[in-house]
Design a protein around this motif. Structure first.
Motif, PDB file in Angstrom:
ATOM      1  N   LEU A 129      11.427  16.782  18.907  1.00  0.00           N
ATOM      2  CA  LEU A 129      10.953  18.147  19.176  1.00  0.00           C
ATOM      3  C   LEU A 129      12.024  18.842  20.012  1.00  0.00           C
ATOM      4  O   LEU A 129      12.440  18.323  21.053  1.00  0.00           O
ATOM      5  CB  LEU A 129       9.625  18.109  19.948  1.00  0.00           C
ATOM      6  N   GLY A 130      12.493  20.003  19.544  1.00  0.00           N
ATOM      7  CA  GLY A 130      13.486  20.773  20.294  1.00  0.00           C
ATOM      8  C   GLY A 130      12.836  22.019  20.881  1.00  0.00           C
ATOM      9  O   GLY A 130      11.958  22.613  20.246  1.00  0.00           O
ATOM     10  N   ILE A 131      13.278  22.401  22.078  1.00  0.00           N
ATOM     11  CA  ILE A 131      12.730  23.586  22.749  1.00  0.00           C
ATOM     12  C   ILE A 131      13.884  24.425  23.292  1.00  0.00           C
ATOM     13  O   ILE A 131      14.838  23.888  23.873  1.00  0.00           O
ATOM     14  CB  ILE A 131      11.773  23.170  23.895  1.00  0.00           C
ATOM     15  N   GLU A 132      13.790  25.756  23.097  1.00  0.00           N
ATOM     16  CA  GLU A 132      14.868  26.661  23.539  1.00  0.00           C
ATOM     17  C   GLU A 132      14.230  27.914  24.154  1.00  0.00           C
ATOM     18  O   GLU A 132      13.457  28.605  23.487  1.00  0.00           O
ATOM     19  CB  GLU A 132      15.737  27.006  22.314  1.00  0.00           C
ATOM     20  N   THR A 133      14.560  28.179  25.417  1.00  0.00           N
ATOM     21  CA  THR A 133      14.039  29.392  26.086  1.00  0.00           C
ATOM     22  C   THR A 133      15.112  29.995  27.004  1.00  0.00           C
ATOM     23  O   THR A 133      14.788  30.495  28.072  1.00  0.00           O
ATOM     24  CB  THR A 133      12.781  29.081  26.952  1.00  0.00           C
ATOM     25  N   SER A 134      16.398  29.937  26.589  1.00  0.00           N
ATOM     26  CA  SER A 134      17.436  30.329  27.547  1.00  0.00           C
ATOM     27  C   SER A 134      17.565  31.836  27.743  1.00  0.00           C
ATOM     28  O   SER A 134      18.060  32.291  28.759  1.00  0.00           O
ATOM     29  CB  SER A 134      18.786  29.749  27.138  1.00  0.00           C
ATOM     30  N   CYS A 135      17.133  32.627  26.743  1.00  0.00           N
ATOM     31  CA  CYS A 135      17.290  34.082  26.886  1.00  0.00           C
ATOM     32  C   CYS A 135      16.016  34.793  26.445  1.00  0.00           C
ATOM     33  O   CYS A 135      15.003  34.696  27.129  1.00  0.00           O
ATOM     34  CB  CYS A 135      18.521  34.533  26.104  1.00  0.00           C
ATOM     35  N   ASP A 136      16.052  35.470  25.312  1.00  0.00           N
ATOM     36  CA  ASP A 136      14.854  36.239  24.918  1.00  0.00           C
ATOM     37  C   ASP A 136      14.227  35.748  23.623  1.00  0.00           C
ATOM     38  O   ASP A 136      13.494  36.482  22.978  1.00  0.00           O
ATOM     39  CB  ASP A 136      15.173  37.737  24.847  1.00  0.00           C
ATOM     40  N   GLU A 137      14.521  34.499  23.241  1.00  0.00           N
ATOM     41  CA  GLU A 137      13.818  33.901  22.105  1.00  0.00           C
ATOM     42  C   GLU A 137      13.087  32.656  22.577  1.00  0.00           C
ATOM     43  O   GLU A 137      13.694  31.782  23.206  1.00  0.00           O
ATOM     44  CB  GLU A 137      14.805  33.497  20.991  1.00  0.00           C
ATOM     45  N   THR A 138      11.774  32.606  22.277  1.00  0.00           N
ATOM     46  CA  THR A 138      11.020  31.388  22.571  1.00  0.00           C
ATOM     47  C   THR A 138      11.032  30.589  21.277  1.00  0.00           C
ATOM     48  O   THR A 138      10.539  31.064  20.250  1.00  0.00           O
ATOM     49  CB  THR A 138       9.557  31.705  22.941  1.00  0.00           C
TER      50      THR A 138
END
Ligand code: KG4
Ligand code: ZN
Length: 334
Positions: free
Chosen positions: A4-13
């Protein structure tokens, strides 16, 4: 292995599920509408929106992949670089899930994710290659020798290319994000109407601040405090001439980087890779130099969690693990 990958570094969840290196799901919830009226990303609003959306996005990624949380064997999350409050949301959720399920957890550098994203679309691409990462937050060239070995060949000395697009769009009273709008207007304008500067001539670094100032000065000739922008300003010509300057510089430096490193492959990543002129010009120049261009679909070019899951999975295979003490970082080099 199910990651499972998760990305929340800027303005995309974003959340994604991979089986080994194959994408089972890749869900992105964009916050563009929220930040639009401010003309850019508002960090505090971004964090709150991530908090609201992260679990629904994770659930959607699991459901699209037809797996449940119990099937997940590894969690990968962007820990740097980015907006600290935004990163904190993803990292905290990832740690909590890894701890609750007692599975390994890996913090991923966002830039490494972008550089490796093309491998999801082209698993046989091999190494080495030159990667141009060009988005609202980054403009850099890397020599990717093998997994884990990235030499930075050049980077912007000031603004990122996407940032320049967004700023020039704002000067033209166009909506945020500016890239897609300028791209559309440029198609109807004359790229030679205004002679804008091309930035750094020597070496492989980029510079867009001179171009931005030149665009601002040109637009200022047509703006008055009372009447706003004079309709005599041909915004299509400004868009086309500005875009020609950005694209020339991105294409020239990337081809130069490939020639200097003897690379026969080029990868382009990041939101600006959507640009129609950049895609055309890069393809043309790559063909002329017998270089193969790898341009993944936009779902893998923009910020996404599939690239984070892949990068985490490759680290895991190499034996890397992150501790649950890992904290997000606003900046970190690759
Ligand atoms: O990768 P991305 O979604 O987010 C990060 O910045 O990491 O990239 C967003 C940037 C924005 O600056 C946007 O204006 C630019 O990519 N962009 C474009 C185009 N579509 C998006 N720039 C030029 N032409 C486009 N068609
Ligand atoms: Zn990015």
């Amino acid at each position: 292995m199910i990651t499972l990958g998760i990305e929340t570094s800027c303005d995309e969840t974003a959340a994604a599920v991979l089986r080994d290196a194959s994408v089972l799901s890749n869900i992105v919830s964009s916050q563009v509408k929220l930040h639009e009226k401010y003309g850019g990303v508002v960090p505090e609003l971004a964090s709150r929106e991530h908090l609201k959306n992260i679990m629904p996005v994770v659930r959607e990624a699991l459901s699209h992949a037809s797996v449940s949380l119990k099937d997940i064997e590894l969690i990968a999350v962007t820990y740097a670089p980015g907006l600290i409050g935004a990163l904190l949301v993803g990292v905290s959720i990832a740690k909590a899930l890894a701890y609750a399920r007692d599975i390994p957890f890996i913090g991923v550098h966002h830039g490494e994710g972008h550089i490796l994203a093309a491998r999801l679309a082209y698993p046989d691409i091999g190494y080495p290659y030159v990667a141009l990462l060009v988005s609202g937050g980054h403009t850099a060239l890397y020599h990717v020798m093998e997994f884990g070995s990235y030499r930075i060949l050049g980077q912007t000395r000031d603004d990122a290319a996407g940032e320049a697009y967004d700023k020039v769009a704002k000067l033209l009273d166009l909506p945020y994000p500016g890239g897609p709008v300028i791209d559309r207007l440029a198609a109807e304008g004359n790229p030679e109407a205004i002679k804008f500067p091309r930035g750094q001539r020597e070496g492989l670094d980029f510079s867009f601040s001179g171009l931005k100032t030149a665009a601002r000065n040109h637009i200022a000739l047509f703006r008055s405090r009372d009447a706003g922008l004079d309709p005599k300003l041909n915004i299509r010509d400004v868009a086309a001439s500005f875009q020609a300057a950005v694209v020339d510089s991105l294409v020239d430096k990337t081809i130069q980087a490939a020639v200097e490193t003897g690379s026969k492959k080029i990868v382009v990543a990041g939101g600006v890779a959507a640009n129609s002129s950049l895609r055309q010009q890069m393809k043309k120049k790559a063909d002329e130099n017998s270089i193969t261009l790898y341009l993944p679909g936009m779902d893998l070019c923009i910020d996404n969690a599939a690239m984070i899951a892949l990068t985490g999975y490759l680290h895991y295979q190499r034996g890397d693990r992150s501790s649950l003490d890992l904290n997000p970082r606003a900046s970190a080099s690759l």
